[in-house]
Design a protein around this motif. Structure first.
Motif, PDB file in Angstrom:
ATOM      1  N   ILE A  84      51.238 -14.696  78.022  1.00 35.39           N
ATOM      2  CA  ILE A  84      51.607 -16.089  77.718  1.00 35.39           C
ATOM      3  C   ILE A  84      50.669 -16.665  76.668  1.00 35.39           C
ATOM      4  CG2 ILE A  84      51.788 -18.420  78.690  1.00 35.39           C
ATOM      5  CD1 ILE A  84      52.738 -17.070  81.295  1.00 35.39           C
ATOM      6  N   ILE A  85      49.389 -16.360  76.789  1.00 40.70           N
ATOM      7  CA  ILE A  85      48.407 -16.842  75.807  1.00 40.70           C
ATOM      8  C   ILE A  85      48.690 -16.208  74.446  1.00 40.70           C
ATOM      9  CG2 ILE A  85      45.945 -16.985  75.244  1.00 40.70           C
ATOM     10  CD1 ILE A  85      46.905 -18.646  77.729  1.00 40.70           C
ATOM     11  N   ASN A  86      48.962 -14.906  74.446  1.00 39.10           N
ATOM     12  CA  ASN A  86      49.296 -14.230  73.186  1.00 39.10           C
ATOM     13  C   ASN A  86      50.543 -14.835  72.546  1.00 39.10           C
ATOM     14  OD1 ASN A  86      47.150 -12.441  73.043  1.00 39.10           O
ATOM     15  ND2 ASN A  86      48.167 -10.931  74.331  1.00 39.10           N
ATOM     16  N   ALA A  87      51.541 -15.175  73.357  1.00 35.54           N
ATOM     17  CA  ALA A  87      52.761 -15.790  72.827  1.00 35.54           C
ATOM     18  C   ALA A  87      52.456 -17.163  72.228  1.00 35.54           C
ATOM     19  CB  ALA A  87      53.807 -15.897  73.931  1.00 35.54           C
ATOM     20  N   THR A  88      51.567 -17.904  72.873  1.00 36.64           N
ATOM     21  CA  THR A  88      51.172 -19.212  72.338  1.00 36.64           C
ATOM     22  C   THR A  88      50.488 -19.049  70.991  1.00 36.64           C
ATOM     23  OG1 THR A  88      50.908 -20.078  74.574  1.00 36.64           O
ATOM     24  CG2 THR A  88      49.810 -21.287  72.798  1.00 36.64           C
ATOM     25  N   PHE A  89      49.542 -18.104  70.905  1.00 37.93           N
ATOM     26  CA  PHE A  89      48.863 -17.864  69.630  1.00 37.93           C
ATOM     27  C   PHE A  89      49.853 -17.411  68.557  1.00 37.93           C
ATOM     28  CE2 PHE A  89      44.587 -16.817  71.870  1.00 37.93           C
ATOM     29  CZ  PHE A  89      44.356 -18.172  72.044  1.00 37.93           C
ATOM     30  N   LYS A  90      50.798 -16.543  68.931  1.00 41.21           N
ATOM     31  CA  LYS A  90      51.800 -16.068  67.978  1.00 41.21           C
ATOM     32  C   LYS A  90      52.648 -17.234  67.499  1.00 41.21           C
ATOM     33  CE  LYS A  90      55.472 -12.644  67.340  1.00 41.21           C
ATOM     34  NZ  LYS A  90      56.054 -13.434  66.299  1.00 41.21           N
ATOM     35  N   HIS A  91      53.022 -18.113  68.404  1.00 36.22           N
ATOM     36  CA  HIS A  91      53.811 -19.294  68.025  1.00 36.22           C
ATOM     37  C   HIS A  91      53.037 -20.166  67.039  1.00 36.22           C
ATOM     38  CE1 HIS A  91      56.461 -22.735  68.228  1.00 36.22           C
ATOM     39  NE2 HIS A  91      55.432 -23.479  68.597  1.00 36.22           N
ATOM     40  N   LEU A  92      51.755 -20.391  67.315  1.00 38.51           N
ATOM     41  CA  LEU A  92      50.936 -21.185  66.396  1.00 38.51           C
ATOM     42  C   LEU A  92      50.870 -20.526  65.031  1.00 38.51           C
ATOM     43  CD1 LEU A  92      48.045 -22.243  68.804  1.00 38.51           C
ATOM     44  CD2 LEU A  92      49.815 -23.720  67.843  1.00 38.51           C
ATOM     45  N   ASP A  93      50.769 -19.195  65.005  1.00 40.07           N
ATOM     46  CA  ASP A  93      50.767 -18.472  63.732  1.00 40.07           C
ATOM     47  C   ASP A  93      52.112 -18.590  63.026  1.00 40.07           C
ATOM     48  OD1 ASP A  93      48.163 -17.702  64.134  1.00 40.07           O
ATOM     49  OD2 ASP A  93      48.676 -15.708  64.908  1.00 40.07           O
ATOM     50  N   ASP A  94      53.207 -18.484  63.785  1.00 46.52           N
ATOM     51  CA  ASP A  94      54.551 -18.536  63.202  1.00 46.52           C
ATOM     52  C   ASP A  94      54.869 -19.882  62.566  1.00 46.52           C
ATOM     53  OD1 ASP A  94      54.949 -15.937  63.979  1.00 46.52           O
ATOM     54  OD2 ASP A  94      56.229 -16.433  65.709  1.00 46.52           O
TER      55      ASP A  94
END
Length: 96
Positions: free
Chosen positions: A18-28
């Motif tokens: 979930i944390i990785n998905a949040t970071f990926k979303h911020l990057d996207d």
């Protein structure tokens, strides 16, 4: 009188999907690495604030020990409530 000892800053584990998905979303969405760090800090400090507020609401005498040098960092301090920030003393200044 109550004593609360907070050891460390409860940052979310970076291996958590979930944390990785949040970071990926911020990057996207075009956010920089700073956004990820800011999000991590805000999330961790929200947990600390919730724990401290539970004690503060008792309106009893309260002693808090924040045992991590990161609490001396202005970024972390800015996330603490005003009533606590006004009372902070670095460990080098504390009379123990």
């Amino acid at each position: 009188c109550q004593l609360c000892i907070c050891v460390g800053v409860p940052y979310a584990p970076t291996q958590d999907p979930i944390i990785n998905a949040t970071f990926k979303h911020l990057d996207d969405i075009g956010s920089s690495d700073v956004a990820s760090v800011t999000w991590s800090t805000l999330h961790a400090m929200q947990i600390v604030n919730q724990a401290l507020a539970r004690l503060y609401n008792f309106k009893d005498k309260l002693a808090l020990l924040l045992l991590d040098q990161r609490y001396e960092n202005p970024r972390e301090q800015s996330c603490l409530p005003d009533w606590l920030r006004q009372q902070l003393k670095p460990s080098s200044d504390a009379n123990m």
